[in-house]
Enzyme design. Structure first.
Site, PDB file in Angstrom:
ATOM      1  N   GLU A 143      27.839 -73.975 -40.796  1.00 24.82           N
ATOM      2  CA  GLU A 143      28.359 -75.141 -41.508  1.00 24.82           C
ATOM      3  C   GLU A 143      28.064 -76.428 -40.746  1.00 24.82           C
ATOM      4  O   GLU A 143      27.733 -77.454 -41.346  1.00 24.82           O
ATOM      5  CB  GLU A 143      29.866 -75.009 -41.746  1.00 24.82           C
ATOM      6  CG  GLU A 143      30.415 -76.169 -42.567  1.00 24.82           C
ATOM      7  CD  GLU A 143      31.923 -76.134 -42.739  1.00 24.82           C
ATOM      8  OE1 GLU A 143      32.522 -77.218 -42.910  1.00 24.82           O
ATOM      9  OE2 GLU A 143      32.508 -75.031 -42.709  1.00 24.82           O
ATOM     10  N   HIS A 171      27.577 -73.233 -35.393  1.00 22.06           N
ATOM     11  CA  HIS A 171      28.086 -72.627 -36.633  1.00 22.06           C
ATOM     12  C   HIS A 171      27.221 -73.110 -37.804  1.00 22.06           C
ATOM     13  O   HIS A 171      26.837 -74.278 -37.859  1.00 22.06           O
ATOM     14  CB  HIS A 171      29.545 -73.021 -36.859  1.00 22.06           C
ATOM     15  CG  HIS A 171      30.192 -72.274 -37.980  1.00 22.06           C
ATOM     16  ND1 HIS A 171      30.071 -72.673 -39.300  1.00 22.06           N
ATOM     17  CD2 HIS A 171      30.937 -71.139 -37.997  1.00 22.06           C
ATOM     18  CE1 HIS A 171      30.726 -71.823 -40.077  1.00 22.06           C
ATOM     19  NE2 HIS A 171      31.260 -70.887 -39.306  1.00 22.06           N
ATOM     20  N   CYS A 185      39.655 -77.146 -45.200  1.00 22.16           N
ATOM     21  CA  CYS A 185      39.856 -76.751 -46.588  1.00 22.16           C
ATOM     22  C   CYS A 185      41.235 -76.125 -46.799  1.00 22.16           C
ATOM     23  O   CYS A 185      41.882 -75.654 -45.867  1.00 22.16           O
ATOM     24  CB  CYS A 185      38.747 -75.809 -47.042  1.00 22.16           C
ATOM     25  SG  CYS A 185      38.949 -74.097 -46.531  1.00 22.16           S
ATOM     26  N   HIS A 206      27.946 -71.582 -46.511  1.00 22.78           N
ATOM     27  CA  HIS A 206      28.191 -72.508 -45.397  1.00 22.78           C
ATOM     28  C   HIS A 206      27.424 -73.817 -45.529  1.00 22.78           C
ATOM     29  O   HIS A 206      27.717 -74.771 -44.819  1.00 22.78           O
ATOM     30  CB  HIS A 206      27.801 -71.835 -44.075  1.00 22.78           C
ATOM     31  CG  HIS A 206      28.451 -70.510 -43.875  1.00 22.78           C
ATOM     32  ND1 HIS A 206      27.809 -69.318 -44.136  1.00 22.78           N
ATOM     33  CD2 HIS A 206      29.694 -70.181 -43.472  1.00 22.78           C
ATOM     34  CE1 HIS A 206      28.624 -68.311 -43.889  1.00 22.78           C
ATOM     35  NE2 HIS A 206      29.780 -68.811 -43.497  1.00 22.78           N
ATOM     36  N   SER A 221      33.033 -65.337 -37.879  1.00 23.21           N
ATOM     37  CA  SER A 221      33.786 -66.064 -38.906  1.00 23.21           C
ATOM     38  C   SER A 221      34.731 -67.046 -38.237  1.00 23.21           C
ATOM     39  O   SER A 221      35.715 -66.654 -37.610  1.00 23.21           O
ATOM     40  CB  SER A 221      34.576 -65.077 -39.781  1.00 23.21           C
ATOM     41  OG  SER A 221      35.541 -65.757 -40.552  1.00 23.21           O
ATOM     42  N   SER A 222      34.451 -68.336 -38.384  1.00 20.52           N
ATOM     43  CA  SER A 222      35.269 -69.362 -37.731  1.00 20.52           C
ATOM     44  C   SER A 222      36.719 -69.299 -38.196  1.00 20.52           C
ATOM     45  O   SER A 222      37.649 -69.313 -37.382  1.00 20.52           O
ATOM     46  CB  SER A 222      34.691 -70.752 -38.022  1.00 20.52           C
ATOM     47  OG  SER A 222      35.525 -71.769 -37.500  1.00 20.52           O
ATOM     48  N   SER A 271      36.688 -64.545 -45.747  1.00 21.84           N
ATOM     49  CA  SER A 271      35.509 -63.792 -46.196  1.00 21.84           C
ATOM     50  C   SER A 271      35.780 -62.299 -46.310  1.00 21.84           C
ATOM     51  O   SER A 271      34.858 -61.527 -46.587  1.00 21.84           O
ATOM     52  CB  SER A 271      34.341 -64.016 -45.221  1.00 21.84           C
ATOM     53  OG  SER A 271      34.021 -65.381 -45.129  1.00 21.84           O
ATOM     54  N   CYS A 283      38.678 -66.703 -50.461  1.00 22.80           N
ATOM     55  CA  CYS A 283      39.002 -68.018 -51.012  1.00 22.80           C
ATOM     56  C   CYS A 283      38.084 -68.263 -52.207  1.00 22.80           C
ATOM     57  O   CYS A 283      37.179 -67.476 -52.499  1.00 22.80           O
ATOM     58  CB  CYS A 283      38.799 -69.098 -49.953  1.00 22.80           C
ATOM     59  SG  CYS A 283      37.080 -69.204 -49.364  1.00 22.80           S
TER      60      CYS A 283
END
Length: 323
Positions: free
Chosen positions: A139, A137, A208, A87, A236-237, A280, A25
């Site tokens: 973030e 996480h 997002c 993050h 990776s969420s 990612s 992204c």
């Protein structure tokens, strides 16, 4: 002249549905370029606090160029530049960097930074924030670290909504992690609104565009797929959510980091395979998977597109302005 192929020599056909959009992204592109530009400008080594993005291939490639990854700021020598991951980080991290007079570059995704600013504004209005996200996480740690302890409460599930210690008239607002399941989050928000009718949310959803688009693309390929492979890291969420989306639509799904994890027996009975990559994961890993599968099957690729993406984020001025 070669002998004609016999039936036993033919590879079974496989329809490969490749999701679009997939992979990098704009926030990930920007974060990786920030580390590369920092290496060019300051020279190796450049320290990076936490994985710049959640992908082992990307991290190893940056290590080879001179990046050194650490978990905490106290592992960074006083005279070395440091990059903060995409993050986001708690406010205490840049504050400590400034106290130590470290040269730091913030690679926080602008869409995560937007959530940080929303949190600050809500606290200024004396509203308590219910933050929908996954405990631990990076973030979530970074966003909750934008406000003082006790000003934000983490909500991970519908069950959490039922046990929140607030009344219907309390001044509440909600925000969300940017990489959540669109469907799960909608359920939790609906439950919050049912229990707290006066709760306020952001003007636009915090999940997002890249997370939403990749989930939408999986929803297009999963119903027709016997198996869906998601390229991404276990931490990776957004990649884990893609696996969940596929499974909810009745497809078997597996998370893989690299093509060499795929076993030929996974394709037994599979006529149609779905393939996508988390935000990612670089496109080179997608092509690796296609090449590996092509060893065993006669692959017929189809790209299934759910959205167009043209988002680009600016780099920090300190890396683009002339000295």
């Amino acid at each position: 002249m070669n002998a004609p192929l016999q039936p036993a020599d033919l590879k079974p056909a496989l329809t490969l549905l490749i999701a679009a959009p997939r992979g990098f992204c704009a926030g990930v592109d920007r974060a990786i370029e920030i580390v590369e530009r920092a290496l060019e400008k300051y020279g190796a080594p450049v320290y990076v606090r936490h994985e710049i993005v959640h992908n082992r291939y990307v991290v190893e490639a940056l290590k080879a160029k001179g990046a050194i990854f650490v978990e905490e700021l106290d592992e960074v020598p006083d005279d070395m530049p440091v990059v903060f991951s995409a993050h986001g980080v708690p406010k205490a991290v840049p504050a400590e960097a400034e106290r130590r007079k470290l040269l730091y570059v913030d690679a926080t995704c602008p869409l995560v930074s937007k959530v940080h600013r929303q949190a600050e504004r809500l606290i200024e209005k004396q509203r308590h924030i219910l933050f929908i996200g996954h405990s631990g996480h990076p973030e979530v740690i970074g966003t909750m670290g934008q406000v003082a302890d006790g000003e934000m409460t983490l909500v991970e599930s519908l069950e959490d909504v039922a046990t929140l210690p607030f009344g219907a008239q309390d001044e509440l607002s909600y925000l969300t992690q940017t990489t959540l399941s669109v469907d799960d989050t909608a359920e939790i928000i609906a439950a919050l609104k049912a229990r707290f009718p006066h709760i306020q949310g952001p003007k636009a959803e915090d999940i997002c565009y890249a997370t939403s688009n990749r989930q939408a693309a999986v929803k297009r390929i999963a119903p027709a797929s016997d198996l869906v492979l998601v390229i991404g890291s276990p931490n990776s969420s957004n990649s884990l959510r893609l696996v969940e989306v596929a499974e909810r639509l009745g497809a078997n799904s597996r998370l893989i980091q690299r093509a060499d994890e795929i076993e030929p027996e996974w394709l037994d009975g599979v006529g149609t395979l779905g393939l996508t990559a988390g935000a990612s994961a670089p496109e080179i890993l997608v092509r690796e998977v296609v090449e590996r599968i092509s060893q065993w099957r006669d692959v017929h690729e189809q790209t299934i597109k759910a959205a167009e993406e043209k988002m680009v984020f600016k780099l920090p001025r300190q890396l683009t302005d002339p000295d």
